[in-house]
Design a protein around this motif. Structure first.
Motif, PDB file in Angstrom:
ATOM      1  N   ASN A  30       0.816  -1.210   0.000  1.00  0.00           N
ATOM      2  CA  ASN A  30       0.000   0.000   0.000  1.00  0.00           C
ATOM      3  C   ASN A  30       0.856   1.269   0.000  1.00  0.00           C
ATOM      4  N   ARG A  31       2.169   1.084  -0.043  1.00  0.00           N
ATOM      5  CA  ARG A  31       3.091   2.213  -0.164  1.00  0.00           C
ATOM      6  C   ARG A  31       4.330   1.751  -0.921  1.00  0.00           C
ATOM      7  N   SER A  32       4.881   2.661  -1.710  1.00  0.00           N
ATOM      8  CA  SER A  32       6.125   2.352  -2.406  1.00  0.00           C
ATOM      9  C   SER A  32       6.822   3.653  -2.759  1.00  0.00           C
ATOM     10  N   ALA A  33       8.121   3.553  -2.958  1.00  0.00           N
ATOM     11  CA  ALA A  33       8.907   4.713  -3.377  1.00  0.00           C
ATOM     12  C   ALA A  33      10.180   4.228  -4.041  1.00  0.00           C
ATOM     13  N   GLU A  34      10.697   5.076  -4.913  1.00  0.00           N
ATOM     14  CA  GLU A  34      11.928   4.764  -5.630  1.00  0.00           C
ATOM     15  C   GLU A  34      13.054   5.664  -5.163  1.00  0.00           C
ATOM     16  N   GLY A  35      14.255   5.120  -5.271  1.00  0.00           N
ATOM     17  CA  GLY A  35      15.452   5.892  -4.993  1.00  0.00           C
ATOM     18  C   GLY A  35      16.457   5.669  -6.105  1.00  0.00           C
ATOM     19  N   PHE A  36      17.224   6.707  -6.419  1.00  0.00           N
ATOM     20  CA  PHE A  36      18.216   6.634  -7.486  1.00  0.00           C
ATOM     21  C   PHE A  36      19.444   7.418  -7.068  1.00  0.00           C
ATOM     22  N   ASN A  37      20.602   6.823  -7.247  1.00  0.00           N
ATOM     23  CA  ASN A  37      21.860   7.496  -6.971  1.00  0.00           C
ATOM     24  C   ASN A  37      22.534   7.792  -8.307  1.00  0.00           C
ATOM     25  N   ALA A 116      26.067  -3.971  12.214  1.00  0.00           N
ATOM     26  CA  ALA A 116      27.513  -3.737  12.336  1.00  0.00           C
ATOM     27  C   ALA A 116      28.253  -4.036  11.044  1.00  0.00           C
ATOM     28  N   VAL A 117      27.710  -4.929  10.231  1.00  0.00           N
ATOM     29  CA  VAL A 117      28.375  -5.278   8.969  1.00  0.00           C
ATOM     30  C   VAL A 117      28.516  -4.066   8.052  1.00  0.00           C
ATOM     31  N   MET A 118      27.667  -3.063   8.239  1.00  0.00           N
ATOM     32  CA  MET A 118      27.700  -1.875   7.373  1.00  0.00           C
ATOM     33  C   MET A 118      28.555  -0.744   7.950  1.00  0.00           C
ATOM     34  N   ALA A 119      29.080  -0.911   9.154  1.00  0.00           N
ATOM     35  CA  ALA A 119      29.835   0.161   9.808  1.00  0.00           C
ATOM     36  C   ALA A 119      31.072   0.570   9.021  1.00  0.00           C
ATOM     37  N   GLY A 120      31.686  -0.368   8.312  1.00  0.00           N
ATOM     38  CA  GLY A 120      32.886  -0.060   7.544  1.00  0.00           C
ATOM     39  C   GLY A 120      32.662   0.927   6.416  1.00  0.00           C
ATOM     40  N   VAL A 121      31.421   1.125   6.029  1.00  0.00           N
ATOM     41  CA  VAL A 121      31.099   2.072   4.961  1.00  0.00           C
ATOM     42  C   VAL A 121      31.544   3.484   5.343  1.00  0.00           C
ATOM     43  N   SER A 122      31.551   3.777   6.630  1.00  0.00           N
ATOM     44  CA  SER A 122      31.922   5.126   7.075  1.00  0.00           C
ATOM     45  C   SER A 122      33.332   5.516   6.629  1.00  0.00           C
ATOM     46  N   GLY A 123      34.183   4.543   6.357  1.00  0.00           N
ATOM     47  CA  GLY A 123      35.535   4.825   5.887  1.00  0.00           C
ATOM     48  C   GLY A 123      35.602   5.168   4.411  1.00  0.00           C
ATOM     49  N   PHE A 124      34.468   5.090   3.729  1.00  0.00           N
ATOM     50  CA  PHE A 124      34.410   5.352   2.290  1.00  0.00           C
ATOM     51  C   PHE A 124      33.251   6.312   2.014  1.00  0.00           C
ATOM     52  N   PRO A 125      33.469   7.613   2.188  1.00  0.00           N
ATOM     53  CA  PRO A 125      32.370   8.588   2.090  1.00  0.00           C
ATOM     54  C   PRO A 125      31.540   8.500   0.802  1.00  0.00           C
ATOM     55  N   MET A 126      32.158   8.128  -0.309  1.00  0.00           N
ATOM     56  CA  MET A 126      31.395   8.038  -1.562  1.00  0.00           C
ATOM     57  C   MET A 126      30.416   6.866  -1.546  1.00  0.00           C
ATOM     58  N   ARG A 127      30.592   5.912  -0.631  1.00  0.00           N
ATOM     59  CA  ARG A 127      29.734   4.741  -0.582  1.00  0.00           C
ATOM     60  C   ARG A 127      28.572   4.901   0.394  1.00  0.00           C
ATOM     61  N   ILE A 128      28.578   5.980   1.164  1.00  0.00           N
ATOM     62  CA  ILE A 128      27.496   6.192   2.137  1.00  0.00           C
ATOM     63  C   ILE A 128      26.154   6.304   1.435  1.00  0.00           C
ATOM     64  N   LYS A 129      26.111   7.002   0.303  1.00  0.00           N
ATOM     65  CA  LYS A 129      24.847   7.115  -0.445  1.00  0.00           C
ATOM     66  C   LYS A 129      24.375   5.748  -0.937  1.00  0.00           C
ATOM     67  N   CYS A 130      25.325   4.874  -1.284  1.00  0.00           N
ATOM     68  CA  CYS A 130      24.963   3.517  -1.703  1.00  0.00           C
ATOM     69  C   CYS A 130      24.274   2.782  -0.553  1.00  0.00           C
ATOM     70  N   ALA A 131      24.839   2.901   0.633  1.00  0.00           N
ATOM     71  CA  ALA A 131      24.321   2.184   1.796  1.00  0.00           C
ATOM     72  C   ALA A 131      22.987   2.746   2.271  1.00  0.00           C
ATOM     73  N   THR A 132      22.761   4.028   2.076  1.00  0.00           N
ATOM     74  CA  THR A 132      21.552   4.659   2.623  1.00  0.00           C
ATOM     75  C   THR A 132      20.410   4.790   1.618  1.00  0.00           C
ATOM     76  N   LEU A 133      20.645   4.483   0.360  1.00  0.00           N
ATOM     77  CA  LEU A 133      19.635   4.683  -0.686  1.00  0.00           C
ATOM     78  C   LEU A 133      18.312   3.980  -0.358  1.00  0.00           C
ATOM     79  N   ALA A 134      18.373   2.701  -0.042  1.00  0.00           N
ATOM     80  CA  ALA A 134      17.138   1.956   0.244  1.00  0.00           C
ATOM     81  C   ALA A 134      16.433   2.509   1.477  1.00  0.00           C
ATOM     82  N   TRP A 135      17.204   2.939   2.467  1.00  0.00           N
ATOM     83  CA  TRP A 135      16.619   3.483   3.696  1.00  0.00           C
ATOM     84  C   TRP A 135      15.865   4.781   3.408  1.00  0.00           C
ATOM     85  N   HIS A 136      16.445   5.638   2.564  1.00  0.00           N
ATOM     86  CA  HIS A 136      15.752   6.883   2.206  1.00  0.00           C
ATOM     87  C   HIS A 136      14.489   6.584   1.380  1.00  0.00           C
ATOM     88  N   ALA A 137      14.562   5.583   0.502  1.00  0.00           N
ATOM     89  CA  ALA A 137      13.378   5.210  -0.279  1.00  0.00           C
ATOM     90  C   ALA A 137      12.286   4.651   0.644  1.00  0.00           C
TER      91      ALA A 137
END
Length: 151
Positions: A30-37, A116-137
């Motif tokens: 009953n709800r959906s949204a798209e995200g694009f990086n 915790a498996v995603m914590a290492g992303v913080s060391g790669f600022p360009m990858r933060i958007k990759c990790a958060t895309l689904a969460w924002h959608a």
């Protein structure tokens, strides 16, 4: 984080990427949204079935992207089942702090352990958007929007 733990986390990310959980369109959503990086081409669509008590009855996703993007969406869908919207928003806030390297004190011990498996992303600022895309959608879907606004 020691080398063994880092290797284990990388294996978990690759497993979620190669064999994503809750992948595909959701009948009865009953709800959906798209995200694009646009920086890397990652694309995701989140489907939610939210019940009359504002609880996530079911959640799935579709999309294509890098290993981090797909793994993050897969982990997220695993964790959202059965949670209320306030619980989901708190989880998202804790996750965003975690991947930005701002700590994880907002997360319960169980949630910290799973994410915790995603914590290492913080060391790669360009990858933060990759990790958060689904969460924002997912947040956009909860808010009744069709597309996600990323930070």
């Amino acid at each position: 984080m020691d080398a063994e733990t880092r290797e284990l986390y990388q294996e978990i990310i690759l497993d979620h990427s190669r064999h994503p959980r809750h992948f595909g369109a959701l009948k009865g959503a009953n709800r959906s949204a798209e995200g694009f990086n646009p920086l890397c081409g990652d694309r995701v669509k989140i489907y939610l079935a939210v019940d009359d008590k504002n609880r996530i009855a079911d959640v799935t996703f579709e999309g294509k992207g890098c290993a981090i993007s797909v793994a993050s969406a897969s982990l997220m869908t695993d964790m959202l089942q059965g949670r209320t919207t306030p619980e989901v928003e708190k989880l998202m806030g804790g996750f965003l702090h975690l991947v930005k390297g701002e700590g994880n004190k907002d997360l319960s011990a169980d949630d910290r352990e799973q994410l915790a498996v995603m914590a290492g992303v913080s060391g790669f600022p360009m990858r933060i958007k990759c990790a958060t895309l689904a969460w924002h959608a997912m947040k956009a879907a909860l808010d009744g929007k069709e597309t996600a606004q990323t930070e």
